[in-house]
Design an enzyme around this catalytic site. Structure first.
Site, PDB file in Angstrom:
ATOM      1  N   GLU A 215      -8.038   8.403   5.700  1.00 43.45           N
ATOM      2  CA  GLU A 215      -8.308   8.898   6.858  1.00 43.45           C
ATOM      3  C   GLU A 215      -8.827  10.276   6.803  1.00 43.45           C
ATOM      4  OE1 GLU A 215      -5.276   8.342   9.779  1.00 43.45           O
ATOM      5  OE2 GLU A 215      -5.512   6.320   9.790  1.00 43.45           O
TER       6      GLU A 215
ATOM      7  N   TYR B  72      -5.886   0.842  14.984  1.00 42.99           N
ATOM      8  CA  TYR B  72      -4.702   0.615  16.119  1.00 42.99           C
ATOM      9  C   TYR B  72      -4.819   0.619  17.634  1.00 42.99           C
ATOM     10  CZ  TYR B  72      -1.637   2.903  12.369  1.00 42.99           C
ATOM     11  OH  TYR B  72      -1.105   3.025  11.286  1.00 42.99           O
TER      12      TYR B  72
ATOM     13  N   ASN C 247      -8.242   1.603   9.264  1.00 44.27           N
ATOM     14  CA  ASN C 247      -6.834   1.852   9.847  1.00 44.27           C
ATOM     15  C   ASN C 247      -7.077   1.604  11.525  1.00 44.27           C
ATOM     16  OD1 ASN C 247      -5.953   2.374   7.436  1.00 44.27           O
ATOM     17  ND2 ASN C 247      -5.551   4.663   7.489  1.00 44.27           N
TER      18      ASN C 247
ATOM     19  N   GLU D 164      -4.147  -0.538   7.711  1.00 46.46           N
ATOM     20  CA  GLU D 164      -3.115   0.097   8.627  1.00 46.46           C
ATOM     21  C   GLU D 164      -3.414  -0.575   9.882  1.00 46.46           C
ATOM     22  OE1 GLU D 164      -2.263   3.909   8.861  1.00 46.46           O
ATOM     23  OE2 GLU D 164      -2.540   4.483   6.880  1.00 46.46           O
TER      24      GLU D 164
ATOM     25  N   ARG E 117       0.931  -1.332   0.024  1.00 43.75           N
ATOM     26  CA  ARG E 117       0.056   0.050  -0.088  1.00 43.75           C
ATOM     27  C   ARG E 117       0.991   1.306  -0.218  1.00 43.75           C
ATOM     28  NH1 ARG E 117      -3.294   2.890   4.482  1.00 43.75           N
ATOM     29  NH2 ARG E 117      -4.533   4.075   3.103  1.00 43.75           N
TER      30      ARG E 117
ATOM     31  N   HIS F 186      -3.042  10.753   0.869  1.00 36.92           N
ATOM     32  CA  HIS F 186      -2.689  10.476   2.340  1.00 36.92           C
ATOM     33  C   HIS F 186      -2.321  11.618   2.952  1.00 36.92           C
ATOM     34  CE1 HIS F 186      -1.543   6.922   4.861  1.00 36.92           C
ATOM     35  NE2 HIS F 186      -1.261   7.899   5.621  1.00 36.92           N
TER      36      HIS F 186
HETATM   37  C1  GBH Z   1      -2.281   6.942  10.643  1.00 41.36           C
HETATM   38  O1  GBH Z   1      -2.479   7.963  11.228  1.00 41.36           O
HETATM   39  C2  GBH Z   1      -1.728   7.120   9.243  1.00 41.36           C
HETATM   40  O2  GBH Z   1      -2.530   6.863   8.086  1.00 41.36           O
HETATM   41  C3  GBH Z   1      -0.410   6.782   9.055  1.00 41.36           C
HETATM   42  O3  GBH Z   1       0.216   7.705   8.052  1.00 41.36           O
HETATM   43  C4  GBH Z   1       0.544   7.090  10.237  1.00 41.36           C
HETATM   44  O4  GBH Z   1       1.929   7.145  10.124  1.00 41.36           O
HETATM   45  C5  GBH Z   1       0.079   6.083  11.320  1.00 41.36           C
HETATM   46  O5  GBH Z   1      -1.221   6.091  11.372  1.00 41.36           O
HETATM   47  C6  GBH Z   1       0.625   5.969  12.578  1.00 41.36           C
HETATM   48  O6  GBH Z   1       0.388   7.211  13.317  1.00 41.36           O
HETATM   49  O7  GBH Z   1      -5.468  10.553  19.982  1.00 41.36           O
HETATM   50  O8  GBH Z   1      -7.555  11.559  18.898  1.00 41.36           O
HETATM   51  O9  GBH Z   1      -5.770  11.215  17.707  1.00 41.36           O
HETATM   52  C7  GBH Z   1      -3.002   7.671  12.500  1.00 41.36           C
HETATM   53  C8  GBH Z   1      -3.193   8.873  13.159  1.00 41.36           C
HETATM   54  C9  GBH Z   1      -3.166   8.585  15.461  1.00 41.36           C
HETATM   55  C10 GBH Z   1      -5.300   9.253  14.462  1.00 41.36           C
HETATM   56  C11 GBH Z   1      -3.940   8.043  16.640  1.00 41.36           C
HETATM   57  C12 GBH Z   1      -5.987   8.818  15.678  1.00 41.36           C
HETATM   58  C13 GBH Z   1      -6.080   8.181  17.871  1.00 41.36           C
HETATM   59  C14 GBH Z   1      -7.007   9.201  18.384  1.00 41.36           C
HETATM   60  N1  GBH Z   1      -4.013   8.550  14.432  1.00 41.36           N
HETATM   61  N2  GBH Z   1      -5.457   8.920  16.929  1.00 41.36           N
HETATM   62  S1  GBH Z   1      -6.481  10.671  18.656  1.00 41.36           S
END
Ligand code: GBH
Length: 495
Positions: free
Chosen positions: A174, A313, A311, A386, A83, A128
């Site tokens: 996103e 996490y 995505n 992701e 990706r 992105h």
């Molecule tokens: C993704 O962003 C991206 O697509 C990628 O480019 C990036 O490198 C990767 O993740 C790792 O960070 O605390 O309210 O923000 C995710 C960014 C960070 C957005 C965590 C959502 C959780 C809630 N994210 N966040 S908050």
């Protein structure tokens, strides 16, 4: 502390895609090479104070120049999809107000061919977080409905030149995060927010995220309609969008907190997916936001998407603020959906905390997100676009500890296990793409956080496989021919 996996390769459907992910600004570097225009992220990262370590993506991991070497590493891993995103400003340095940059077209053409030669399916995002700065300067980027025209024009060029070989398109990565971070907290470009919300005073944090998301949804829809009417019959690819999906657990068993968790999911995820798939914003959003929420006209949304990119996490708790009094504090933020977001309950975090402040290890969140989306959207095909684990790059981090990333292996194992549980419950999951292929530029955090399966030495740009890369390689099927039956023909583009 090693985690026992309850799955093996045969737990996944045939033709399941396994990959790693990247994005143009985080990986490519070469920010002025071969006629590329400046992007919003070039402008933002060059403004002092925006990136914690004062760094930028001018060079990043120089994937623009090192891509052939990188494809060899991918081949070593044994992934069958990769990706990446196309840099809009490389293809259209001035958006639709200038020419197509054929050196940029040619770059991705060669890259795509080199992937296909190794049996790796390109999984391509059109944006992105990045766009030509020109579009910000001319009309305010995503804030203006004009962006829909620009995005559709850009998409048409990508479909035209690459659609013969690209079978998976993500329109926007996103949109929820880009809208919130660019226009509520102001920590991503164009750094707009109200003074009470962040470190800026140029915007309107209560309104703009909704306007921006609305234009993103309509831009997605414009690109999708174009793909369906002009390209899909011939090219036979799939088109979707990738949302950031945070799972929310109710803070308590009270019905108010349960509703708060529902609102949290709606205000973050369904905000984007409901309009695209169901044709309207979530009811909770309309009830609370009223006329702050833009409206769709009847024929704006009709076609939806072919797959949902997820995505995922982390997970949080949501606590009701509609019926109860809420007090904000460190790590506790009240949101526009009248819920408090917190990861901690009775001093116990929802999952193991990590070096990344927003990332808690809660594999149940993967299973729950997938089954939730399955039920809400009639089991639309889903890809995990992701999922990954970040560590801090302390000045004294030893290369040994960075390469022996057992925590990352444990994280991925447990999340894959949860993914398999969702599949067993009938969720139509078609692929898993790990974030990230290499360590890279982590946006506002610069190079202080490492998400890669490969370590990158930022002085020499040398890539070294971490334990997680070896583990992933070991897990994936090797030397098995990858089915490329969808791909009609390989065209070598000459210019
Ligand atoms: C993704 O962003 C991206 O697509 C990628 O480019 C990036 O490198 C990767 O993740 C790792 O960070 O605390 O309210 O923000 C995710 C960014 C960070 C957005 C965590 C959502 C959780 C809630 N994210 N966040 S908050």
């Amino acid at each position: 502390s090693s985690f026992e996996a309850n799955y093996n390769l045969s737990s996944f459907p045939r033709n399941f895609l396994f990959g790693t992910a990247s994005s143009s600004y985080q990986f490519e570097g070469a920010y002025l090479a071969d006629g590329k225009g400046l992007s919003n992220w070039d402008t933002f990262s060059h403004t002092p104070g925006n990136i914690v370590d004062g760094s930028n993506g001018d060079i990043a991991v120089d994937h623009y120049h090192l891509y052939l070497k990188d494809v060899e590493l991918m081949e070593y891993l044994g992934i069958n999809t990769y990706r990446f995103s196309i840099s809009w400003a490389r293809i259209l340095p001035k958006g639709r107000f200038g020419n197509v940059n054929f050196a940029g077209i040619k770059h991705y053409d060669k890259f795509i061919n080199s992937l296909i030669e190794k049996g790796i399916q390109p999984f391509v995002s059109l944006t992105h977080y990045d766009m030509p700065q020109e579009l910000e300067d001319r009309y305010g980027g995503w804030l203006s409905p004009q962006i829909q025209k620009d995005f559709a024009y850009y998409a048409s060029i990508c479909f035209k030149y690459y659609g013969d070989r690209v079978k998976y398109w993500v329109t926007i990565n996103e949109p929820n995060v880009a809208a919130i971070r660019g226009y509520r907290s102001g920590i991503y470009p164009p750094a707009r927010c109200s003074a009470s919300f962040g470190n800026c005073s140029s915007g309107d944090s209560e309104r703009e995220p909704f306007i921006v998301a609305h234009n993103m949804i309509l831009s997605h829809s414009a690109a999708l309609n174009l793909y369906r009417s002009k390209y899909q019959d011939k090219q036979k690819g799939n088109i979707g969008i990738a949302i950031n999906a945070v799972w929310y657990e109710p803070f308590s068993n009270s019905s108010h907190d349960k509703l708060a968790a529902q609102r949290a999911l709606s205000f973050y995820m369904n905000w984007i997916l409901d309009p695209i798939i169901l044709g309207h914003y979530p009811k909770e959003m309309k009830d609370i936001l009223g006329c702050l929420l833009p409206e769709f006209s009847d024929d704006d949304l009709k076609n939806g998407l072919d797959f949902i990119g997820i995505n995922h996490y982390t997970s949080f708790y949501a606590k009701d603020c509609l019926h109860s009094k809420c007090v904000q504090g460190p790590g506790i933020t009240k949101t526009e959906g009248y819920y408090l977001r917190t990861a901690i309950k009775n001093n116990i975090p929802i999952g193991e905390p990590t070096a990344v402040d927003w990332l808690y290890v809660y594999p149940e969140g993967m299973e729950k997100t997938l089954t939730y989306l399955k039920n809400r959207y009639n089991n639309t095909p889903m890809f995990i676009t992701e999922n990954g684990f970040g560590v801090m790059n302390q000045p004294d981090s030893s290369i040994y500890s960075l390469l022996n990333d057992d925590k990352r292996v444990e994280y991925m194992t447990s999340y894959l296990d949860a993914l398999v549980s969702a599949i067993r419950q009938g969720a139509d999951v078609r692929g898993y793409i790990a974030w990230s292929f290499l360590d890279n530029f982590e946006w506002s955090s610069g190079y202080t956080i490492r998400f890669g399966l490969y370590h990158v030495d930022y002085k020499t740009l040398k890539r070294t496989p971490k334990s997680s890369a070896k583990w992933y390689k070991h897990f994936l099927p090797h030397n098995e021919p990858i089915s490329l039956c969808n791909i009609s023909k390989v065209v070598i583009f000459v210019n």
